[in-house]
Design an enzyme around this catalytic site. Structure first.
Site, mmCIF file in Angstrom:
data_model
loop_
_atom_site.group_PDB
_atom_site.id
_atom_site.type_symbol
_atom_site.label_atom_id
_atom_site.label_comp_id
_atom_site.label_asym_id
_atom_site.label_seq_id
_atom_site.Cartn_x
_atom_site.Cartn_y
_atom_site.Cartn_z
ATOM 1 C CG ASN A 229 -31.474 79.423 -68.810
ATOM 2 O OD1 ASN A 229 -32.194 80.366 -68.523
ATOM 3 N ND2 ASN A 229 -30.782 78.749 -67.884
ATOM 4 C CE LYS A 308 -12.666 87.409 -76.491
ATOM 5 N NZ LYS A 308 -12.718 88.519 -77.398
ATOM 6 C CG ASP A 325 -31.598 68.925 -58.795
ATOM 7 O OD1 ASP A 325 -32.212 69.834 -58.190
ATOM 8 O OD2 ASP A 325 -32.118 68.210 -59.671
ATOM 9 C CG PHE A 343 -41.649 77.457 -61.590
ATOM 10 C CD1 PHE A 343 -41.747 77.948 -60.289
ATOM 11 C CD2 PHE A 343 -42.505 77.958 -62.558
ATOM 12 C CE1 PHE A 343 -42.675 78.919 -59.967
ATOM 13 C CE2 PHE A 343 -43.437 78.935 -62.248
ATOM 14 C CZ PHE A 343 -43.527 79.419 -60.959
ATOM 15 C CE LYS A 361 -35.487 68.319 -59.734
ATOM 16 N NZ LYS A 361 -34.596 69.335 -60.298
HETATM 17 N N1 CTP Z 1 -33.351 72.929 -60.487
HETATM 18 C C1 CTP Z 1 -32.372 73.108 -59.518
HETATM 19 N N2 CTP Z 1 -31.080 72.783 -59.794
HETATM 20 C C2 CTP Z 1 -30.740 72.281 -61.002
HETATM 21 C C3 CTP Z 1 -31.730 72.099 -61.984
HETATM 22 C C4 CTP Z 1 -33.019 72.427 -61.690
HETATM 23 O O1 CTP Z 1 -32.677 73.570 -58.419
HETATM 24 N N3 CTP Z 1 -29.495 71.991 -61.251
HETATM 25 C C5 CTP Z 1 -34.747 73.265 -60.139
HETATM 26 C C6 CTP Z 1 -35.368 74.339 -61.006
HETATM 27 O O2 CTP Z 1 -35.180 75.624 -60.434
HETATM 28 C C7 CTP Z 1 -36.828 73.955 -61.033
HETATM 29 C C8 CTP Z 1 -36.802 72.436 -60.906
HETATM 30 O O3 CTP Z 1 -35.519 72.107 -60.374
HETATM 31 O O4 CTP Z 1 -37.524 74.464 -59.923
HETATM 32 C C9 CTP Z 1 -37.013 71.708 -62.207
HETATM 33 O O5 CTP Z 1 -36.078 72.182 -63.144
HETATM 34 P P1 CTP Z 1 -36.075 71.648 -64.649
HETATM 35 O O6 CTP Z 1 -34.990 72.365 -65.388
HETATM 36 O O7 CTP Z 1 -37.468 71.686 -65.202
HETATM 37 O O8 CTP Z 1 -35.734 70.121 -64.464
HETATM 38 P P2 CTP Z 1 -34.422 69.361 -64.199
HETATM 39 O O9 CTP Z 1 -34.448 68.843 -62.806
HETATM 40 O O10 CTP Z 1 -33.216 70.171 -64.587
HETATM 41 O O11 CTP Z 1 -34.607 68.124 -65.187
HETATM 42 P P3 CTP Z 1 -34.662 68.090 -66.810
HETATM 43 O O12 CTP Z 1 -33.747 69.214 -67.274
HETATM 44 O O13 CTP Z 1 -34.168 66.744 -67.132
HETATM 45 O O14 CTP Z 1 -36.093 68.306 -67.215
#
Ligand code: CTP
Length: 418
Positions: A229, A308, A325, A343, A361
């Site tokens: 990303n 590759k 997560d 965040f 969370k």
């Molecule tokens: N996060 C994490 N591990 C993941 C995904 C997210 O620790 N696999 C953490 C991010 O660092 C952030 C928070 O969870 O602090 C929210 O991340 P976000 O991408 O906004 O949400 P998701 O939990 O991934 O949910 P969605 O993509 O469905 O909005």
């Protein structure tokens, strides 16, 4: 040109909060004085009101006219203690005027005088006549810096909470020596000034260990292609800098980032979510405040090719697997004394999904971060957010620099109880 007549400057948009803030710059006699010109110029572009004092030795390296031109205000030099435009002695007026006093470069001589409360020129007199935070940026030859007497003076000075330091760094010095004693870079000095303008010298994170994650994780399909990303890691770096400036011991677990980690921050470099998970879990038990600012790629390719893949072997569709997560796992392990902050990078309506993440969370707070607004989100120097906490507090932060937003977040977190 009079101050009121200045045209709008784009820097104001980047740093609206700095307009009209008052910074006094004391320039000492060292070759690093030329770098202070950049500090003054940048502060001016941010809307800061600047006054500057040059010691006699400083004028051997740069001229008062240089600083006068960059600050849009006549520079002060010795032996002037009275000026017709002032109603009281200059050192008293300047000392009372300043919100932050930066001394750069700080020479061994001025350092020694300040450590012993001596005042024999306008700069040192103004230090004694002021009570604002003083930021010191030492610069000298390595031998000079490492002298027992200089180090003793330095430690004595820093034992006074009024004094804050930036640098010195190590590197190639003007005397052709490679070692410590190099003045901090202008960007580091500017970040410290901005922090002091926000905190007024408050060090509320002394003794606290702050763990931050940042950057966008990358999940490789083969040695050259990955799912990722656009995160650049700037928000996490700003958080690390803010925590450091407030006195914390900071660890930054970062996925690939294009910026240098601030000096004084322990950095752990990772690439993918599994590595970030391992690093965060290892550091978590020792941390008091944990901020998960990383943009974790939510999925990874189900298979990894060691070599590759030639173009013709690339699949038409890619089987994916979820990654752990990390934040949710930290939420499960959280101890009562720890503060866990996430965040939520969101587009559209940001509060409801952020609140769900806060609850699911088991977080203490979350920064809901719009990524579809101008000057906000990935890669931008500025950001905005709505902070939410488990007690139902909600605080909207208008667009500001990422460093400023980081300070607002630590202010917000410091008021979470239980
Ligand atoms: N996060 C994490 N591990 C993941 C995904 C997210 O620790 N696999 C953490 C991010 O660092 C952030 C928070 O969870 O602090 C929210 O991340 P976000 O991408 O906004 O949400 P998701 O939990 O991934 O949910 P969605 O993509 O469905 O909005």
């Amino acid at each position: 040109m009079k101050h009121e007549q200045r045209p709008n400057r784009t820097a104001n948009i980047q740093n609206p909060k700095l307009e009209g803030r008052r910074v006094l710059v004391g320039v000492g006699g060292g070759i690093a004085a030329y770098k202070v010109c950049e500090v003054v110029s940048n502060l001016f572009k941010s809307g800061v009101d600047i006054r500057a004092i040059l010691t006699q030795a400083a004028q051997e390296f740069i001229t008062p006219l240089t600083i006068t031109t960059l600050s849009r205000h006549p520079a002060y030099t010795d032996p002037v203690f009275w000026q017709p435009s002032h109603t009281r002695p200059v050192h008293i007026e300047l000392g009372e005027w300043a919100e932050v006093f930066v001394i750069a470069p700080l020479t061994a001589n001025t350092l020694g005088k300040l450590a012993h409360g001596l005042a024999d020129n306008l700069l040192t007199n103004t230090v004694l006549a002021s009570c604002c935070p003083v930021l010191l940026a030492p610069a000298m030859n390595t031998e000079m810096w490492e002298q027992v007497s200089v180090q003793r003076n330095w430690q004595q000075l820093l034992s006074d909470p009024r004094y804050h330091s930036v640098g010195p760094d190590a590197g190639l010095l003007a005397c052709d020596r490679v070692g410590s004693g190099r003045m901090a870079e202008p960007e580091e000095i500017l970040a410290s000034v901005r922090s002091l303008l926000h905190t007024n010298g408050k060090r509320d994170l002394v003794g606290k260990r702050v763990l931050i994650s940042t950057g966008g994780t990358q999940e490789y399909l083969d040695p050259v292609r990955f799912i990722g990303n656009p995160s650049t890691g700037k928000m996490g770096l700003a958080l690390a800098q803010a925590a450091l400036h407030r006195g914390a011991t900071v660890t930054l677990v970062h996925a690939p980032i294009s910026w240098e980690v601030p000096l004084g921050v322990r950095a752990i470099s990772v690439v993918n979510a599994a590595q970030m998970q391992q690093a965060m879990l290892e550091c978590f038990p020792d941390a008091d405040v944990i901020v998960m600012a990383a943009a974790v790629a939510d999925v990874k390719p189900a298979e990894y090719a060691q070599e590759k893949l030639p173009k013709k072997l690339l699949p038409n569709s890619l089987p994916l697997e979820p990654v752990p997560d990390i934040l949710a796992e930290l939420g499960q392990r959280k101890q009562p004394h720890q503060r866990l902050i996430g965040f939520a990078a969101q587009s559209g309506y940001i509060v409801k999904p952020a609140l769900e993440k806060l609850r699911n969370k088991k977080l203490d707070a979350i920064a809901a971060n719009p990524i579809d607004k101008p000057n906000s989100g990935f890669g931008s120097d500025t950001n905005q957010a709505i902070f939410l906490d488990k007690q139902g507090r909600q605080l909207e932060i208008e667009p500001c620099s990422k460093l400023e937003l980081a300070h607002h977040l630590f202010d917000f977190v410091s008021n979470i109880s239980g």
